[in-house]
Design a protein around this motif. Structure first.
Motif, mmCIF file in Angstrom:
data_model
loop_
_atom_site.group_PDB
_atom_site.id
_atom_site.type_symbol
_atom_site.label_atom_id
_atom_site.label_comp_id
_atom_site.label_asym_id
_atom_site.label_seq_id
_atom_site.Cartn_x
_atom_site.Cartn_y
_atom_site.Cartn_z
ATOM 1 N N CYS A 73 0.822 -1.212 0.000
ATOM 2 C CA CYS A 73 0.000 0.000 0.000
ATOM 3 C C CYS A 73 0.854 1.260 0.000
ATOM 4 O O CYS A 73 0.484 2.273 -0.616
ATOM 5 N N ALA A 74 1.989 1.228 0.694
ATOM 6 C CA ALA A 74 2.867 2.390 0.706
ATOM 7 C C ALA A 74 3.315 2.737 -0.706
ATOM 8 O O ALA A 74 3.284 3.905 -1.123
ATOM 9 N N ALA A 75 3.724 1.730 -1.472
ATOM 10 C CA ALA A 75 4.160 1.960 -2.843
ATOM 11 C C ALA A 75 2.995 2.369 -3.734
ATOM 12 O O ALA A 75 3.125 3.268 -4.584
ATOM 13 N N ALA A 76 1.841 1.724 -3.558
ATOM 14 C CA ALA A 76 0.677 2.058 -4.374
ATOM 15 C C ALA A 76 0.240 3.501 -4.149
ATOM 16 O O ALA A 76 -0.138 4.208 -5.098
ATOM 17 N N ALA A 77 0.292 3.957 -2.895
ATOM 18 C CA ALA A 77 -0.103 5.328 -2.592
ATOM 19 C C ALA A 77 0.836 6.338 -3.243
ATOM 20 O O ALA A 77 0.404 7.416 -3.678
ATOM 21 N N GLU A 78 2.106 5.989 -3.328
ATOM 22 C CA GLU A 78 3.073 6.897 -3.968
ATOM 23 C C GLU A 78 2.843 6.992 -5.475
ATOM 24 O O GLU A 78 3.111 8.027 -6.079
ATOM 25 N N ARG A 79 2.321 5.929 -6.064
ATOM 26 C CA ARG A 79 2.112 5.905 -7.514
ATOM 27 C C ARG A 79 0.710 6.355 -7.914
ATOM 28 O O ARG A 79 0.454 6.602 -9.099
ATOM 29 N N ALA A 80 -0.187 6.426 -6.954
ATOM 30 C CA ALA A 80 -1.553 6.869 -7.236
ATOM 31 C C ALA A 80 -1.980 7.880 -6.174
ATOM 32 O O ALA A 80 -3.058 7.781 -5.594
ATOM 33 N N ARG A 81 -1.109 8.853 -5.936
ATOM 34 C CA ARG A 81 -1.310 9.798 -4.839
ATOM 35 C C ARG A 81 -2.635 10.542 -4.941
ATOM 36 O O ARG A 81 -3.274 10.828 -3.921
ATOM 37 N N ASP A 82 -3.066 10.846 -6.154
ATOM 38 C CA ASP A 82 -4.296 11.611 -6.328
ATOM 39 C C ASP A 82 -5.535 10.827 -5.931
ATOM 40 O O ASP A 82 -6.618 11.402 -5.777
ATOM 41 N N ARG A 83 -5.390 9.517 -5.747
ATOM 42 C CA ARG A 83 -6.527 8.675 -5.384
ATOM 43 C C ARG A 83 -6.603 8.371 -3.892
ATOM 44 O O ARG A 83 -7.554 7.740 -3.433
ATOM 45 N N VAL A 84 -5.598 8.781 -3.138
ATOM 46 C CA VAL A 84 -5.494 8.380 -1.731
ATOM 47 C C VAL A 84 -5.562 9.607 -0.823
ATOM 48 O O VAL A 84 -4.782 10.553 -0.971
ATOM 49 N N ALA A 85 -6.507 9.572 0.120
ATOM 50 C CA ALA A 85 -6.663 10.667 1.075
ATOM 51 C C ALA A 85 -5.955 10.380 2.398
ATOM 52 O O ALA A 85 -5.556 11.300 3.112
ATOM 53 N N ARG A 86 -5.810 9.108 2.723
ATOM 54 C CA ARG A 86 -5.133 8.710 3.954
ATOM 55 C C ARG A 86 -4.606 7.293 3.769
ATOM 56 O O ARG A 86 -5.204 6.480 3.053
ATOM 57 N N LEU A 87 -3.489 7.008 4.416
ATOM 58 C CA LEU A 87 -2.872 5.687 4.360
ATOM 59 C C LEU A 87 -2.865 5.107 5.765
ATOM 60 O O LEU A 87 -2.402 5.766 6.713
ATOM 61 N N VAL A 88 -3.388 3.892 5.914
ATOM 62 C CA VAL A 88 -3.480 3.259 7.227
ATOM 63 C C VAL A 88 -2.776 1.904 7.186
ATOM 64 O O VAL A 88 -3.039 1.079 6.306
ATOM 65 N N PHE A 89 -1.900 1.676 8.162
ATOM 66 C CA PHE A 89 -1.167 0.418 8.287
ATOM 67 C C PHE A 89 -1.706 -0.332 9.501
ATOM 68 O O PHE A 89 -1.585 0.153 10.629
ATOM 69 N N VAL A 90 -2.279 -1.512 9.291
ATOM 70 C CA VAL A 90 -2.818 -2.304 10.388
ATOM 71 C C VAL A 90 -1.769 -3.320 10.826
ATOM 72 O O VAL A 90 -1.484 -4.294 10.134
ATOM 73 N N ASP A 91 -1.180 -3.052 11.987
ATOM 74 C CA ASP A 91 -0.136 -3.893 12.576
ATOM 75 C C ASP A 91 1.021 -4.125 11.608
ATOM 76 O O ASP A 91 1.567 -5.229 11.511
ATOM 77 N N THR A 92 1.395 -3.083 10.914
ATOM 78 C CA THR A 92 2.463 -3.164 9.928
ATOM 79 C C THR A 92 2.990 -1.763 9.655
ATOM 80 O O THR A 92 2.665 -0.818 10.355
ATOM 81 N N GLY A 93 3.799 -1.636 8.624
ATOM 82 C CA GLY A 93 4.342 -0.341 8.242
ATOM 83 C C GLY A 93 4.991 -0.442 6.882
ATOM 84 O O GLY A 93 4.988 -1.497 6.245
ATOM 85 N N PRO A 94 5.565 0.654 6.407
ATOM 86 C CA PRO A 94 6.249 0.630 5.119
ATOM 87 C C PRO A 94 7.620 -0.032 5.248
ATOM 88 O O PRO A 94 8.152 -0.156 6.350
ATOM 89 N N LEU A 95 8.154 -0.474 4.134
ATOM 90 C CA LEU A 95 9.519 -0.990 4.087
ATOM 91 C C LEU A 95 10.337 -0.139 3.128
ATOM 92 O O LEU A 95 9.784 0.440 2.184
ATOM 93 N N PRO A 96 11.646 -0.060 3.324
ATOM 94 C CA PRO A 96 12.480 0.717 2.399
ATOM 95 C C PRO A 96 12.464 0.138 0.991
ATOM 96 O O PRO A 96 12.048 -1.006 0.769
ATOM 97 N N ASP A 97 12.920 0.918 0.053
ATOM 98 C CA ASP A 97 12.946 0.527 -1.348
ATOM 99 C C ASP A 97 13.630 -0.824 -1.545
ATOM 100 O O ASP A 97 14.768 -1.030 -1.116
#
Length: 235
Positions: A73-97
């Motif tokens: 989801c972190a990567a998807a939000a970066e590539r479709a930023r205009d479609r995402v108002a908020r990003l929520v991680f349920v018991d997780t988080g982003p990972l580096p590139d």
């Protein structure tokens, strides 16, 4: 009314969100539960594509990723930023590139996972409850009968989703991001943020918030009503 796009973690289909989705819809919102590909050739990157396709049909969604769905989801939000108002991680988080999910586990767990993938030949089957306990993943709050049902419906997670990472862009500090902390606490995360540990350092910006929902790693099964209530507040 808010639109929620819900992305499951490893081994699970869109059905994993059924109880949460029903509750969120009853509160007057729209829900799109994403079905990630589980073909042998699917990868973390093809899962990003799955999420982007789901986002293409909505406007300004709250994008929610559980467990292995979080980095996707972190990567998807970066590539479709205009479609995402908020990003929520349920018991997780982003990972580096480029960092794979398996790489973010202790060496002994990595060895176990890689052996399971090699034995299966196409990916990693869902561990048993006893194996999760040995691996340090909490199944708290799920009855034995419910866990058995989930395990019976589980899918083999493709090797490419387990062993490869996603391409990251530049995180947008104007995008609100929240972590629903279930099997860990914000207090446990803070020292890693402060130390700049990859994957946690990103959570130190002012756009990040934490909500505690104490339970095991699968709150959609152990606390679906409470998780729906938390999500309904994150609009």
């Amino acid at each position: 009314m808010t639109t929620y796009v819900l992305v499951p973690g490893f081994w699970l289909g869109a059905w994993a969100w059924d109880a949460v989705a029903a509750d969120v819809r009853a509160r007057g919102h729209e829900v799109v539960a994403v079905e990630l590909g589980h073909a042998p050739g699917d990868t973390a990157e093809t899962h990003v594509d799955d999420v982007r396709r789901a986002l293409s049909g909505v406007d300004r969604a709250v994008l929610v990723g559980h467990s292995g769905g979080g980095p996707v989801c972190a990567a998807a939000a970066e590539r479709a930023r205009d479609r995402v108002a908020r990003l929520v991680f349920v018991d997780t988080g982003p990972l580096p590139d480029g960092v794979a999910q398996v790489e973010f586990t202790p060496p002994e767990v990595q060895e176990w996972i890689r052996a399971a993938v090699e034995k299966d030949g196409t990916g990693q089957p869902m561990p048993t409850r006893a194996e999760f306990a040995e691996l340090g993943t909490s199944t708290e709050g799920i009855s034995d009968a419910r866990f058995d049902e989930v395990h019976a419906r589980s899918l083999v997670e493709p090797a490419g989703a387990v062993l490869t990472g996603v391409r990251r862009g530049t995180p947008d500090p104007s995008l609100p991001k929240a972590v629903v902390a279930c099997s860990f606490t914000p207090g446990q995360v803070r020292p890693m943020i402060d130390a700049g540990v990859p994957g946690f350092a990103e959570m130190g910006g002012p756009e990040w918030s934490f909500v505690e929902l104490p339970t095991g790693h699968w709150p959609m099964f152990s606390e679906p009503d409470r998780l729906a209530g938390v999500l309904a507040e994150l609009r």
